[in-house]
Design an enzyme around this catalytic site. Structure first.
Site, PDB file in Angstrom:
ATOM      1  N   HIS A  58      23.494  47.075  -8.215  1.00  0.00           N
ATOM      2  CA  HIS A  58      22.703  46.217  -7.311  1.00  0.00           C
ATOM      3  C   HIS A  58      22.187  45.047  -8.152  1.00  0.00           C
ATOM      4  CE1 HIS A  58      20.311  45.066  -3.973  1.00  0.00           C
ATOM      5  NE2 HIS A  58      19.405  46.029  -3.947  1.00  0.00           N
TER       6      HIS A  58
ATOM      7  N   HIS B  66      31.707  43.194  -3.501  1.00  0.00           N
ATOM      8  CA  HIS B  66      30.492  43.363  -2.708  1.00  0.00           C
ATOM      9  C   HIS B  66      30.800  44.306  -1.558  1.00  0.00           C
ATOM     10  CE1 HIS B  66      26.932  42.480  -0.331  1.00  0.00           C
ATOM     11  NE2 HIS B  66      26.405  42.064  -1.459  1.00  0.00           N
TER      12      HIS B  66
ATOM     13  N   ASP C 148      25.660  37.277  -8.362  1.00  0.00           N
ATOM     14  CA  ASP C 148      25.142  37.640  -9.681  1.00  0.00           C
ATOM     15  C   ASP C 148      26.015  37.157 -10.817  1.00  0.00           C
ATOM     16  OD1 ASP C 148      22.852  38.822  -8.825  1.00  0.00           O
ATOM     17  OD2 ASP C 148      23.807  40.731  -8.427  1.00  0.00           O
TER      18      ASP C 148
HETATM   19  N1  CMC Z   1      35.835  45.683 -10.852  1.00  0.00           N
HETATM   20  C1  CMC Z   1      37.003  46.384 -10.686  1.00  0.00           C
HETATM   21  N2  CMC Z   1      37.296  47.091  -9.584  1.00  0.00           N
HETATM   22  C2  CMC Z   1      36.392  47.096  -8.597  1.00  0.00           C
HETATM   23  C3  CMC Z   1      35.180  46.393  -8.687  1.00  0.00           C
HETATM   24  C4  CMC Z   1      34.924  45.666  -9.867  1.00  0.00           C
HETATM   25  N3  CMC Z   1      33.783  44.983  -9.992  1.00  0.00           N
HETATM   26  N4  CMC Z   1      34.459  46.571  -7.557  1.00  0.00           N
HETATM   27  C5  CMC Z   1      35.212  47.373  -6.780  1.00  0.00           C
HETATM   28  N5  CMC Z   1      36.380  47.682  -7.413  1.00  0.00           N
HETATM   29  C6  CMC Z   1      37.487  48.455  -6.842  1.00  0.00           C
HETATM   30  C7  CMC Z   1      37.160  49.945  -6.795  1.00  0.00           C
HETATM   31  O1  CMC Z   1      37.532  50.606  -7.950  1.00  0.00           O
HETATM   32  C8  CMC Z   1      37.943  50.375  -5.584  1.00  0.00           C
HETATM   33  O2  CMC Z   1      39.309  50.433  -5.947  1.00  0.00           O
HETATM   34  P1  CMC Z   1      40.263  51.607  -5.345  1.00  0.00           P
HETATM   35  O3  CMC Z   1      40.281  51.380  -3.866  1.00  0.00           O
HETATM   36  O4  CMC Z   1      41.577  51.408  -6.013  1.00  0.00           O
HETATM   37  O5  CMC Z   1      39.620  52.914  -5.728  1.00  0.00           O
HETATM   38  C9  CMC Z   1      37.805  49.206  -4.623  1.00  0.00           C
HETATM   39  O6  CMC Z   1      37.642  48.067  -5.476  1.00  0.00           O
HETATM   40  C10 CMC Z   1      36.614  49.330  -3.675  1.00  0.00           C
HETATM   41  O7  CMC Z   1      35.454  49.554  -4.470  1.00  0.00           O
HETATM   42  P2  CMC Z   1      34.187  50.411  -4.008  1.00  0.00           P
HETATM   43  O8  CMC Z   1      33.486  50.922  -5.232  1.00  0.00           O
HETATM   44  O9  CMC Z   1      34.618  51.425  -2.981  1.00  0.00           O
HETATM   45  O10 CMC Z   1      33.323  49.322  -3.285  1.00  0.00           O
HETATM   46  P3  CMC Z   1      31.809  49.468  -2.868  1.00  0.00           P
HETATM   47  O11 CMC Z   1      31.650  48.677  -1.637  1.00  0.00           O
HETATM   48  O12 CMC Z   1      31.390  50.891  -2.817  1.00  0.00           O
HETATM   49  O13 CMC Z   1      31.028  48.803  -4.107  1.00  0.00           O
HETATM   50  C11 CMC Z   1      30.033  47.175  -5.505  1.00  0.00           C
HETATM   51  C12 CMC Z   1      30.551  47.502  -4.097  1.00  0.00           C
HETATM   52  C13 CMC Z   1      29.312  45.838  -5.460  1.00  0.00           C
HETATM   53  C14 CMC Z   1      29.016  48.249  -5.936  1.00  0.00           C
HETATM   54  C15 CMC Z   1      31.231  47.132  -6.478  1.00  0.00           C
HETATM   55  O14 CMC Z   1      32.141  46.123  -6.084  1.00  0.00           O
HETATM   56  C16 CMC Z   1      30.788  46.933  -7.918  1.00  0.00           C
HETATM   57  O15 CMC Z   1      30.476  47.912  -8.600  1.00  0.00           O
HETATM   58  N6  CMC Z   1      30.756  45.644  -8.410  1.00  0.00           N
HETATM   59  C17 CMC Z   1      30.277  45.360  -9.729  1.00  0.00           C
HETATM   60  C18 CMC Z   1      28.738  45.347  -9.706  1.00  0.00           C
HETATM   61  C19 CMC Z   1      28.180  44.110  -9.041  1.00  0.00           C
HETATM   62  O16 CMC Z   1      28.590  42.994  -9.325  1.00  0.00           O
HETATM   63  N7  CMC Z   1      27.165  44.325  -8.172  1.00  0.00           N
HETATM   64  C20 CMC Z   1      26.422  43.228  -7.553  1.00  0.00           C
HETATM   65  C21 CMC Z   1      26.616  43.152  -6.076  1.00  0.00           C
HETATM   66  S1  CMC Z   1      25.948  41.610  -5.406  1.00  0.00           S
HETATM   67  C22 CMC Z   1      24.248  41.679  -5.618  1.00  0.00           C
HETATM   68  C23 CMC Z   1      23.553  42.839  -5.075  1.00  0.00           C
HETATM   69  O17 CMC Z   1      23.883  43.333  -3.968  1.00  0.00           O
HETATM   70  O18 CMC Z   1      22.617  43.304  -5.707  1.00  0.00           O
END
Ligand code: CMC
Length: 429
Positions: free
Chosen positions: A266, A309, A367
């Site tokens: 987050h 996201h 971010d």
């Molecule tokens: N790098 C590489 N792969 C990723 C990433 C990433 N940053 N984010 C998602 N994926 C992949 C993930 O491994 C999955 O792949 P597969 O379908 O092959 O297993 C697919 O994309 C979907 O990911 P998810 O984890 O199911 O997506 P989610 O909606 O649960 O998570 C997230 C969203 C923001 C937590 C995630 O994208 C992440 O960890 N990003 C990095 C952290 C980040 O930048 N967070 C800030 C978000 S914006 C500000 C805020 O809200 O606070």
């Protein structure tokens, strides 16, 4: 109130269950599942992927089309034409202020920036090397111990005073976290400065010399505040709402929100972006590619921080505005050749071209750029999430206020129990 209804047929049940469907002003309809409990069922949605947890009129996000509206106004228009204080008024009160309302609101914020002198002593209980977010969780919660004169949450007036106090005092507390950490004296707020200028002054000014805030930095900081001000029912806002549903006071609820924001998935992501850029280190093409390959490897926990996201599946509209500000700040500082920035730009380019990221709709989020801007302005990485918390305070308190105003039932989710069934305690030999 229900415009349509859904019918749920369950194997073994003779009759289908009617579930009302409601339409909002925009966005997907919602199915009201509250009646399911009468048939002995709960819904199951870990991570709240398909669950609307409340009704709200503050912020709307259309993730597929990259739209973010605050009280109906698009974020890019607000970022271009408004400022953080006006946005605070809008989020809290529902409409843009008249000139008179703006002047009154702004002056109330200005005149609440100072914190109780005893809070300086409270700080001294923390280790100087504590993470500023740890300190923020503590001092924000402690505000209820200092400002308990207006804590009757059933009173609109008290809720407004608490909201003003929170928005006004968070920058002061945030800057105090930084000063305490580096061993410099706390700077009292200066009410002749704007909200963003004052924050820069309390962060970077010292009693030894005059500090004149750089207007490009002040504008960038105000933008950072605006772009982080609210984001509907994200993890920290939902935490604030859940805590608030118990009747807890707003300072305690915001402290809970700060704790939830801290996580790297987050608000901690902006700090994690810089940690990641440092970890990548070498800006050679092979090295950058190696990390991109790691991010694509399902067996490797490494992720590209600042990418992806939960809701935005096209682009993050905040990131678009933030990128412009990033270019402005880097231009002002002549930092185009910084190796970390080179890595950041290359990662951005790869992510926009690589099939893995395109298929999963992983774009740079807000971010990604805010971390780069803050670093360029000289803000240490451990303060990034604190700045996010300051900015998000208005969103948190607006949601809390809306929830209390509309009437709230305590938030109490249920579970799919997979533990041991009932069993007898073994007889003692
Ligand atoms: N790098 C590489 N792969 C990723 C990433 C990433 N940053 N984010 C998602 N994926 C992949 C993930 O491994 C999955 O792949 P597969 O379908 O092959 O297993 C697919 O994309 C979907 O990911 P998810 O984890 O199911 O997506 P989610 O909606 O649960 O998570 C997230 C969203 C923001 C937590 C995630 O994208 C992440 O960890 N990003 C990095 C952290 C980040 O930048 N967070 C800030 C978000 S914006 C500000 C805020 O809200 O606070």
């Amino acid at each position: 109130m229900a415009d349509k209804k859904a019918q749920l047929t369950i194997e073994g049940l003779d009759e289908a269950i009617d579930l009302p469907i409601y339409s909002g002003t925009t966005g997907p309809d919602v199915i009201d599942v509250r009646g399911l409990i009468n048939a002995g069922y709960f819904t199951y949605d870990p991570g709240f992927v398909s669950t609307a947890s409340c009704e709200s009129g503050i912020t709307y996000i259309d993730g597929a089309n990259g739209i973010l509206l605050h009280r109906g106004y698009p974020i890019d228009q607000l970022a271009k034409n408004s400022n953080h204080i006006e946005l605070c008024y809008l989020l809290l009160n529902g409409e843009l202020p008249t000139a008179e309302q703006y002047a009154d609101f702004e002056s109330r914020i200005r005149n609440h920036t100072m914190v109780h002198e005893q809070i300086a002593n409270f700080f001294k209980g923390f280790r100087r090397d504590a993470h500023p977010m740890a300190v923020m969780c503590g001092v924000a919660g402690a505000l209820s111990a200092f400002y308990h004169d207006n804590l009757d949450i059933t009173q609109e007036y008290d809720r407004q005073v608490s909201a003003i106090r929170l928005v006004a005092k968070m920058p002061t507390l945030a800057a105090m976290c930084y000063k305490y950490n580096i061993g410099q004296p706390f700077m009292y707020p200066r009410n002749d400065l704007s909200y963003a200028e004052n924050f820069l002054y309390m962060m970077f000014g010292t009693p030894c010399e005059e500090y004149v805030p750089n207007p490009v930095f002040a504008k960038a900081m105000d933008r950072i505040f605006m772009l982080h001000a609210d984001h509907e029912q994200n993890a920290s806002t939902s935490t604030v709402r859940l805590a608030g549903s118990t009747g807890a006071n707003p300072f305690a609820c915001i402290s809970a929100g700060i704790a939830a924001l801290w996580g790297p998935a987050h608000g901690g992501a902006n700090e994690a972006v810089l940690a990641m850029l440092s970890e990548i280190g070498d800006d050679s093409e092979e090295n950058i590619q190696r990390f991109v390959d790691r991010a694509k490897d399902r067996e490797d926990p490494f992720r590209l921080m600042g990418f992806g996201h939960r809701v935005y599946r096209n682009f993050d509209p905040r990131a678009k505005v933030m990128k412009e500000t990033c270019d402005e700040v880097l231009g002002e500082l002549g930092l185009g050749d910084d190796p970390q920035l080179k890595i950041a730009k290359r990662l951005e380019q790869i992510a926009l071209e690589d099939d893995f990221f395109i298929e999963r709709k992983l774009y740079p989020n807000v971010d990604f750029y805010s971390g780069i801007i803050l670093k360029a302005m000289g803000v240490p990485t451990n303060m990034f999430t604190v700045i996010f918390a300051m900015a998000r305070t208005i969103g948190w308190v607006s949601h809390w206020n809306e929830m209390i105003t509309n009437g709230v039932r305590i938030g109490r989710p249920r579970q799919l129990y997979t533990g041991q069934p009932q069993r007898d305690y073994p007889e003692k030999k």
